[in-house]
Design a protein around this motif. Structure first.
Motif, PDB file in Angstrom:
ATOM      1  N   ASN A 263      37.124  25.531  45.814  1.00 11.62           N
ATOM      2  CA  ASN A 263      36.156  24.907  44.984  1.00 11.62           C
ATOM      3  C   ASN A 263      35.504  26.110  43.742  1.00 11.62           C
ATOM      4  OD1 ASN A 263      35.704  22.770  46.434  1.00 11.62           O
ATOM      5  ND2 ASN A 263      33.942  23.297  47.305  1.00 11.62           N
ATOM      6  N   LEU A 264      35.849  27.254  43.982  1.00 13.39           N
ATOM      7  CA  LEU A 264      35.633  28.248  42.961  1.00 13.39           C
ATOM      8  C   LEU A 264      36.865  28.371  42.005  1.00 13.39           C
ATOM      9  CD1 LEU A 264      34.155  31.298  44.900  1.00 13.39           C
ATOM     10  CD2 LEU A 264      32.956  29.696  43.564  1.00 13.39           C
ATOM     11  N   ALA A 265      38.026  28.136  42.646  1.00 13.52           N
ATOM     12  CA  ALA A 265      39.312  28.167  41.791  1.00 13.52           C
ATOM     13  C   ALA A 265      39.342  27.056  40.670  1.00 13.52           C
ATOM     14  CB  ALA A 265      40.447  28.211  42.875  1.00 13.52           C
ATOM     15  N   ARG A 266      38.696  25.811  41.163  1.00  9.91           N
ATOM     16  CA  ARG A 266      38.680  24.839  40.326  1.00  9.91           C
ATOM     17  C   ARG A 266      37.553  24.774  39.506  1.00  9.91           C
ATOM     18  NH1 ARG A 266      37.083  21.377  43.864  1.00  9.91           N
ATOM     19  NH2 ARG A 266      39.337  20.636  44.675  1.00  9.91           N
ATOM     20  N   GLU A 267      36.533  25.212  39.814  1.00  8.97           N
ATOM     21  CA  GLU A 267      35.266  25.235  38.679  1.00  8.97           C
ATOM     22  C   GLU A 267      35.586  26.528  37.832  1.00  8.97           C
ATOM     23  OE1 GLU A 267      33.106  23.127  38.499  1.00  8.97           O
ATOM     24  OE2 GLU A 267      33.938  22.093  40.120  1.00  8.97           O
ATOM     25  N   LEU A 268      35.834  27.632  38.256  1.00 11.54           N
ATOM     26  CA  LEU A 268      35.929  28.932  37.337  1.00 11.54           C
ATOM     27  C   LEU A 268      37.287  29.172  36.901  1.00 11.54           C
ATOM     28  CD1 LEU A 268      33.712  30.961  39.777  1.00 11.54           C
ATOM     29  CD2 LEU A 268      32.894  29.487  37.577  1.00 11.54           C
ATOM     30  N   LEU A 269      38.322  28.794  37.409  1.00 10.61           N
ATOM     31  CA  LEU A 269      39.563  29.126  36.754  1.00 10.61           C
ATOM     32  C   LEU A 269      40.545  27.878  36.458  1.00 10.61           C
ATOM     33  CD1 LEU A 269      40.638  31.696  39.653  1.00 10.61           C
ATOM     34  CD2 LEU A 269      39.444  32.149  37.541  1.00 10.61           C
ATOM     35  N   ASN A 270      39.848  26.768  36.760  1.00  9.02           N
ATOM     36  CA  ASN A 270      40.666  25.487  36.450  1.00  9.02           C
ATOM     37  C   ASN A 270      42.125  25.375  37.188  1.00  9.02           C
ATOM     38  OD1 ASN A 270      40.916  23.020  35.216  1.00  9.02           O
ATOM     39  ND2 ASN A 270      42.009  23.959  33.614  1.00  9.02           N
ATOM     40  N   LEU A 271      42.147  25.907  38.281  1.00 11.81           N
ATOM     41  CA  LEU A 271      43.268  25.903  39.100  1.00 11.81           C
ATOM     42  C   LEU A 271      42.980  25.090  40.533  1.00 11.81           C
ATOM     43  CD1 LEU A 271      44.283  29.955  39.341  1.00 11.81           C
ATOM     44  CD2 LEU A 271      45.505  27.852  38.098  1.00 11.81           C
ATOM     45  N   GLU A 272      44.090  24.346  40.979  1.00 12.90           N
ATOM     46  CA  GLU A 272      43.990  23.535  42.154  1.00 12.90           C
ATOM     47  C   GLU A 272      44.882  24.280  43.179  1.00 12.90           C
ATOM     48  OE1 GLU A 272      42.353  21.042  43.096  1.00 12.90           O
ATOM     49  OE2 GLU A 272      41.597  20.472  41.028  1.00 12.90           O
ATOM     50  N   ILE A 273      44.149  24.784  44.299  1.00  9.38           N
ATOM     51  CA  ILE A 273      44.966  25.734  45.226  1.00  9.38           C
ATOM     52  C   ILE A 273      44.737  24.989  46.648  1.00  9.38           C
ATOM     53  CG2 ILE A 273      44.972  27.974  43.882  1.00  9.38           C
ATOM     54  CD1 ILE A 273      42.612  28.669  45.997  1.00  9.38           C
ATOM     55  N   GLN A 274      45.584  25.364  47.559  1.00 14.20           N
ATOM     56  CA  GLN A 274      45.217  24.754  49.122  1.00 14.20           C
ATOM     57  C   GLN A 274      45.474  23.538  49.223  1.00 14.20           C
ATOM     58  OE1 GLN A 274      41.514  26.613  50.242  1.00 14.20           O
ATOM     59  NE2 GLN A 274      41.929  28.400  50.267  1.00 14.20           N
ATOM     60  N   GLU A 275      46.208  22.639  48.400  1.00 16.05           N
ATOM     61  CA  GLU A 275      46.668  21.201  48.299  1.00 16.05           C
ATOM     62  C   GLU A 275      47.406  20.842  49.658  1.00 16.05           C
ATOM     63  OE1 GLU A 275      47.864  21.055  44.193  1.00 16.05           O
ATOM     64  OE2 GLU A 275      46.176  19.473  43.902  1.00 16.05           O
ATOM     65  N   GLY A 276      48.013  21.905  49.983  1.00 20.51           N
ATOM     66  CA  GLY A 276      48.915  21.663  51.278  1.00 20.51           C
ATOM     67  C   GLY A 276      48.579  22.926  52.272  1.00 20.51           C
ATOM     68  N   ALA A 277      49.649  23.327  52.798  1.00 21.18           N
ATOM     69  CA  ALA A 277      49.432  24.535  53.682  1.00 21.18           C
ATOM     70  C   ALA A 277      49.066  25.689  52.728  1.00 21.18           C
ATOM     71  CB  ALA A 277      50.605  25.134  54.372  1.00 21.18           C
ATOM     72  N   HIS A 278      48.106  26.679  53.438  1.00 18.67           N
ATOM     73  CA  HIS A 278      47.652  27.759  52.607  1.00 18.67           C
ATOM     74  C   HIS A 278      48.523  28.827  52.592  1.00 18.67           C
ATOM     75  CE1 HIS A 278      43.034  26.743  53.517  1.00 18.67           C
ATOM     76  NE2 HIS A 278      43.922  25.663  53.405  1.00 18.67           N
ATOM     77  N   SER A 279      48.497  29.770  51.436  1.00 25.25           N
ATOM     78  CA  SER A 279      49.458  30.798  51.500  1.00 25.25           C
ATOM     79  C   SER A 279      48.431  31.848  51.043  1.00 25.25           C
ATOM     80  CB  SER A 279      50.378  30.654  49.893  1.00 25.25           C
ATOM     81  OG  SER A 279      50.651  32.027  49.851  1.00 25.25           O
ATOM     82  N   SER A 280      48.416  32.681  51.912  1.00 24.96           N
ATOM     83  CA  SER A 280      47.463  33.865  51.965  1.00 24.96           C
ATOM     84  C   SER A 280      47.796  34.794  50.710  1.00 24.96           C
ATOM     85  CB  SER A 280      47.554  34.747  53.252  1.00 24.96           C
ATOM     86  OG  SER A 280      48.870  35.209  53.605  1.00 24.96           O
ATOM     87  N   VAL A 281      48.997  34.982  50.104  1.00 24.36           N
ATOM     88  CA  VAL A 281      49.134  35.702  48.993  1.00 24.36           C
ATOM     89  C   VAL A 281      48.467  35.040  47.857  1.00 24.36           C
ATOM     90  CG1 VAL A 281      50.995  36.498  47.543  1.00 24.36           C
ATOM     91  CG2 VAL A 281      51.517  36.477  49.907  1.00 24.36           C
ATOM     92  N   GLU A 282      48.848  33.775  47.849  1.00 27.83           N
ATOM     93  CA  GLU A 282      48.042  32.893  46.815  1.00 27.83           C
ATOM     94  C   GLU A 282      46.424  33.125  46.625  1.00 27.83           C
ATOM     95  OE1 GLU A 282      48.832  28.685  44.762  1.00 27.83           O
ATOM     96  OE2 GLU A 282      47.573  28.574  46.778  1.00 27.83           O
ATOM     97  N   ASP A 283      46.083  33.108  47.990  1.00 26.55           N
ATOM     98  CA  ASP A 283      44.668  33.103  48.046  1.00 26.55           C
ATOM     99  C   ASP A 283      43.879  34.407  47.440  1.00 26.55           C
ATOM    100  OD1 ASP A 283      44.683  30.532  48.866  1.00 26.55           O
ATOM    101  OD2 ASP A 283      44.159  30.897  50.960  1.00 26.55           O
ATOM    102  N   ALA A 284      44.861  35.346  48.080  1.00 22.82           N
ATOM    103  CA  ALA A 284      44.203  36.787  47.678  1.00 22.82           C
ATOM    104  C   ALA A 284      44.548  36.886  46.216  1.00 22.82           C
ATOM    105  CB  ALA A 284      44.959  37.797  48.377  1.00 22.82           C
ATOM    106  N   ARG A 285      45.473  36.495  45.655  1.00 15.80           N
ATOM    107  CA  ARG A 285      45.513  36.663  44.109  1.00 15.80           C
ATOM    108  C   ARG A 285      44.309  35.698  43.354  1.00 15.80           C
ATOM    109  NH1 ARG A 285      50.756  35.297  43.731  1.00 15.80           N
ATOM    110  NH2 ARG A 285      51.256  37.370  43.850  1.00 15.80           N
ATOM    111  N   VAL A 286      44.121  34.531  43.901  1.00 18.57           N
ATOM    112  CA  VAL A 286      43.263  33.870  43.372  1.00 18.57           C
ATOM    113  C   VAL A 286      41.529  34.630  43.249  1.00 18.57           C
ATOM    114  CG1 VAL A 286      41.583  31.650  43.400  1.00 18.57           C
ATOM    115  CG2 VAL A 286      44.133  31.619  43.483  1.00 18.57           C
ATOM    116  N   THR A 287      41.486  35.191  44.476  1.00 16.95           N
ATOM    117  CA  THR A 287      40.268  36.089  44.818  1.00 16.95           C
ATOM    118  C   THR A 287      40.048  36.994  43.914  1.00 16.95           C
ATOM    119  OG1 THR A 287      40.452  35.504  47.224  1.00 16.95           O
ATOM    120  CG2 THR A 287      38.816  37.321  46.705  1.00 16.95           C
TER     121      THR A 287
END
Length: 324
Positions: A263-287
């Motif tokens: 939700n933070l990625a969508r609202e603050l970064l205009n990014l869609e993540i975790q649409e399928g299986a999660h990637s911990s590298v991607e999640d760390a980068r978004v954080t």
């Protein structure tokens, strides 16, 4: 005209010609002054190597400098709204020559990536690569973990993957973790982990040791990071943690007490993540990207929370007994 008048005019003309002939060739000299030599032109037009405009604190110097070693190449960058995408070549060379860290350079000059281009680093990710060598990590890292279910009903979580990126979103560490208990639910739909990844997984103790070394003396960014630290069986000083799930300004974007990372990625970064299986590298980068875009607010919140309390004049003393 009489002979006397002709003689007088002739003398005046001779005197005028003589005075003009003895005068210095001013126009020629002006032309010469207006055309400097080629070497002088180059000296005038060459852009000087910029000097430091900001006094860097001694803490920004790397450990290698204290040991008398030189740093490697300087990398950019901090997110900025301006047109700059990275330091100019001369500035980067100056920073390299003076052993100024990439992070200090980015913060001092406001240079860096624009928009969400940091997410392009995903193309360079290497799954289960372990520790990435040859990177000056800097002061900040972001961490994210993936879990699988163990125990009756798979209600307990077990660490299955750990990913760490640096301040610039570059992959620093990624590893699958061998399971010490029987997995009752791989949660593959969300974790992206299955039994086949365990063939190349590393022992828990090895992963824990490496992560602890990477966290040491650094600011650790995470989303609801307590669960990740619990899974790693590690602790970290609370004042050296920046948690995007607990940041006050982000809480209004969640339907619960803790906003979801997607939700933070969508609202603050205009990014869609975790649409399928999660990637911990991607999640760390978004954080890390969330933290970087709102770093000033995190800094203010941290300063208010941990600012030294003013020293008072002391408590009230005990009243002495009245002498009779």
């Amino acid at each position: 005209m009489t002979m006397a008048e002709l003689s007088s005019n002739w003398k005046k003309l001779q005197a005028k010609l003589k005075s003009e002939g003895s005068a210095s060739p001013t126009p020629k000299r002006k032309a010469e002054e207006a055309e400097p030599s080629t070497a002088k032109k180059r000296k005038i037009t060459r852009a000087p190597v910029p000097k430091a405009k900001v006094q860097f604190d001694s803490k920004t110097k790397s450990k290698s400098q204290k040991a008398g070693k030189t740093m490697g190449a300087v990398h950019s960058s901090k997110i900025a709204d301006g047109p700059s995408y990275g330091p100019t070549p001369s500035l980067a060379l100056w920073a390299e020559d003076n052993d100024v860290s990439a992070e200090a350079l980015a913060e001092a000059y406001g240079l860096g990536l624009k928009g969400n281009s940091m997410m392009k680093s995903v193309d360079k990710d290497k799954v289960n690569h372990g520790l990435t060598e040859g990177i000056d990590i800097g002061k900040y890292i972001a961490i994210d973990c993936e879990m699988v279910g163990v125990g009756p009903g798979a209600h307990e979580s077990s660490l299955a993957r750990v990913s760490i990126v640096d301040f610039h979103g570059r992959q620093i560490y990624d590893s699958y973790v061998k399971q010490r208990e029987r997995v009752t639910d791989w949660r593959t739909k969300w974790s992206g982990v299955s039994i086949k990844e365990m063939r190349f997984a590393r022992d828990f103790e090895e992963v824990q040791r490496t992560v602890a070394e990477l966290m040491k003396d650094r600011i650790v960014v995470g989303h609801d990071i307590k669960h990740d630290l619990d899974a790693l069986k590690l602790s970290h000083p609370i004042r050296d943690i920046r948690d995007t799930a607990r940041h006050q300004a982000f809480k209004k974007l969640g339907n619960s007490r803790k906003p979801a990372l997607r939700n933070l990625a969508r609202e603050l970064l205009n990014l869609e993540i975790q649409e399928g299986a999660h990637s911990s590298v991607e999640d760390a980068r978004v954080t890390m990207l969330l933290f970087r875009k709102h770093k000033s607010a995190f800094d203010v919140d941290h300063a208010n929370r941990y600012a030294p309390k003013p020293v008072t004049g002391g408590g009230k003393g005990k009243k002495g007994k009245k002498k009779g």
